[in-house]
Design a protein around this motif. Sequence first.
Motif, short mmCIF file in Angstrom:
data_model
loop_
_atom_site.label_atom_id
_atom_site.label_comp_id
_atom_site.label_asym_id
_atom_site.label_seq_id
_atom_site.Cartn_x
_atom_site.Cartn_y
_atom_site.Cartn_z
N SER A 164 0.00 -6.91 -3.78
CA SER A 164 0.70 -5.70 -4.21
C SER A 164 1.08 -5.77 -5.69
CB SER A 164 1.97 -5.54 -3.37
OG SER A 164 2.75 -6.72 -3.50
N PRO A 221 -5.60 7.82 -1.16
CA PRO A 221 -5.64 6.45 -0.65
C PRO A 221 -6.14 6.38 0.80
CG PRO A 221 -3.67 6.74 -1.95
CD PRO A 221 -4.35 8.09 -1.88
N PHE A 234 -3.55 -0.20 -1.31
CA PHE A 234 -2.69 0.58 -2.21
C PHE A 234 -1.24 0.16 -1.99
CE2 PHE A 234 -6.52 2.88 -1.35
CZ PHE A 234 -6.89 3.39 -2.58
N THR A 235 -0.45 0.26 -3.05
CA THR A 235 0.96 -0.14 -2.95
C THR A 235 1.83 0.98 -3.52
OG1 THR A 235 0.32 -2.44 -3.24
CG2 THR A 235 2.63 -1.91 -3.67
N TRP A 236 2.84 1.33 -2.79
CA TRP A 236 3.80 2.32 -3.31
C TRP A 236 4.69 1.65 -4.35
CZ3 TRP A 236 4.70 7.29 -3.79
CH2 TRP A 236 5.95 7.70 -4.27
N ASP A 237 4.88 2.31 -5.49
CA ASP A 237 5.77 1.77 -6.51
C ASP A 237 6.78 2.84 -6.89
OD1 ASP A 237 5.68 -0.78 -8.57
OD2 ASP A 237 6.62 1.01 -9.44
N TRP A 242 -3.50 1.46 -6.90
CA TRP A 242 -4.58 0.71 -6.26
C TRP A 242 -4.35 -0.78 -6.47
CZ3 TRP A 242 -9.58 3.51 -5.23
CH2 TRP A 242 -10.48 2.71 -4.48
N ASP A 260 0.45 10.83 -3.56
CA ASP A 260 0.71 10.72 -2.12
C ASP A 260 -0.44 9.98 -1.46
OD1 ASP A 260 -1.42 12.51 -1.64
OD2 ASP A 260 -0.08 14.18 -2.17
N ARG A 261 -0.44 9.95 -0.14
CA ARG A 261 -1.43 9.13 0.58
C ARG A 261 -2.78 9.84 0.78
NH1 ARG A 261 -1.42 3.77 1.33
NH2 ARG A 261 -3.10 4.27 2.77
N TYR A 315 -1.82 7.48 -7.43
CA TYR A 315 -1.92 8.70 -6.63
C TYR A 315 -0.52 9.13 -6.18
CZ TYR A 315 -6.61 6.86 -6.61
OH TYR A 315 -7.80 6.35 -7.02
N TRP A 340 1.33 5.84 -5.55
CA TRP A 340 0.59 4.76 -4.92
C TRP A 340 -0.38 4.19 -5.95
CZ3 TRP A 340 1.42 2.98 -0.01
CH2 TRP A 340 2.22 3.78 0.82
#
Length: 645
Positions: free
Chosen positions: A246, A211, A230-233, A241, A207-208, A205, A239
């Motif tokens: 993470s 999520p 969810f983890t930002w990469d 899942w 943005d947030r 995704y 983001w």
Amino acid sequence: MRAPHEVHAAAAAELRAVDAGRAALFGLRLDRWYADLHAGLSAVYPGRPGQELLLRLVGAAARAYAERDPDLHRLDQERTLAPDWFQEPGMLGYAAYADRFAGDLQGVREHIWYLRELGVTYLHLMPLLLPRQGDNDGGYAVADYRTVRPDLGTMADLRELARDLRAEGISLVVDLVLNHVAREHEWARRARAGEHRYRDYFHVYPDRTLPDRYEETLWEVFPDFAPGSFTWDDELDGWVWTTFHSWQWDLNWANPAVFAELAEVVLHLANEGVEVFRLDAIAFLWKRMGTSSQNEPEVHAITQALRALARIACPAVVFKAEAIVGPADLVHYLGSGARHGKVSDLAYHNALMVHVWSMLAAKDVRLASHALQALPPVPTTTAWVTYVRCHDDIGWAVADEDAAAVGLDGWAHRSFLSDWYSGEFAGSDARGLVFQHNPATGDRRISGTAASLVGLEAARAAHDEAWVDAALGRLLAAHAVVMSWGGIPVLWSGDEVGLPNDPAWAQEEGHAGDNRWAHRPRLDPAAVARLDDPTSLESRVFEGLRHLARVRAGLVHLHASVPAQVLGPDDPGVLLVARRHPVGTLLAATNVTPDHRPLGGWRLRELGLADARDALTGERVHLGPDDQLWLRPFQAAWLTAPPPP
Ligand code: GLC
């Protein structure tokens, strides 16, 4: 429903090199399982994508079939003739990390004698495919499904091990981690490198917004060390899942390509000799907004299609659902409604495991009896995997409604269990560790080996013989319950010799933050050596378990197709489970208390067991003048009527 012509044609193209008889057999299986395959796939991938996927899968199945070893083809035939093989009362499982059990795969081969001695017919080796480097959740972060962990050996070693196990009547079980891959897996790497095809293998995704909406109804699996789902990469610029850690990226099963990839992994590993696939974290496969994204119906459709495919190419293979979910959701993993008997062949009986511990702590069977009675029946072609311990923590899956039905408060009881097993409760001799305390829910899960949880660790440290006897009694009572339930009882490595928690668990690299390692001790060779001394504690545990397994193997009543029916309870300290078989009823009575407890003569007469024998001792039942059979502290009795003269 026969498979349409174009489906047979997809197979025929791959079967050119096999002889006519063998090709015909494939065709028969395809017709037999086509309806299941089609129904499963079209429920998840309607229309053209599903149709294309089906043709691709049938082609892959035919290819795998053509390449399959003659020895495995023979096993396929054997299992087709005896499809209840995994339901037999002679089944006994053992689960271990290959390295902690015997060093490596070669070491496992050298320990087959040990497994045979115990009576094992099913060996679950914990994740052994190449994981990511560093922390990898005990191997549950797979970086390559086609390579074995180099420190354990090679794929050729795995094949040889499977062959040797098979020759000894032991089925090899491995994990199919299908909810997620490691961030380092090729698919994730290519997604990070910007390839759209692989980005679509994951839930990403920008943005947030989404999520945040999903998280409103998701619960956290590892609130301590991996909060959020969810983890930002940075590389992905999004983001992703991540239900678990993470670095464990959830796969997007809505993408048919993901199904095809994992199905091909199954066919590949089945040809290496894997007989049972443990469907890891299967409950989480399908995501749906506004839900917990667990136990969604698509999960069962996916399993149905996967199983039908395996039945076509390699019918020796069965599937085991690892769904550690509430009782109401659990039974669907063995198939309900239109999927009755069409999904996993095996599933972990998490509810039974939890109630075994609950009964022993409370010295009371009323809650367990109520909760287990309330479980809907499961298809008679399936089996539970029953267990006292596994490599994971114990989460107190006690439903509030069940607790209320017997006058308990669910929250208070769960809290009592955490207190009891962490040793905080006055009078508790358990030595467990609290895992993942979640202040938001009050949840405190528990880590610990069976010996440490039943008080054996504390009793030994105190050099108190009577206490040791009582703790040993508890340990065997716990196992007697799971062995008389029906299904495959699985022992966790080390429990068979009463190993306590590993005091050095935190010292190994990457383990310090995860106290589940406390109950995954290395199998201590010194403990195994003490098996030669019949008075040693190790030997008493080992012999006790072996005896239960041997007696069980001889009792047709304990075949998994015979439902386990919880009766009563008549006395709050005695669990009563009846197994009604055409040859007569077996009553498994287990005293979960340190006192003598009665079983009424009327109950035995009602079940036709007035002249019963206890299969565990060989003794005839003697009712006292009070018309009661008195069970010793922690005694399990398996009462059966004598055969007619
Ligand atoms: C299963 C495993 C557990 C692991 C999780 C994520 O629940 O049993 O050990 O952490 O899946 O793969």
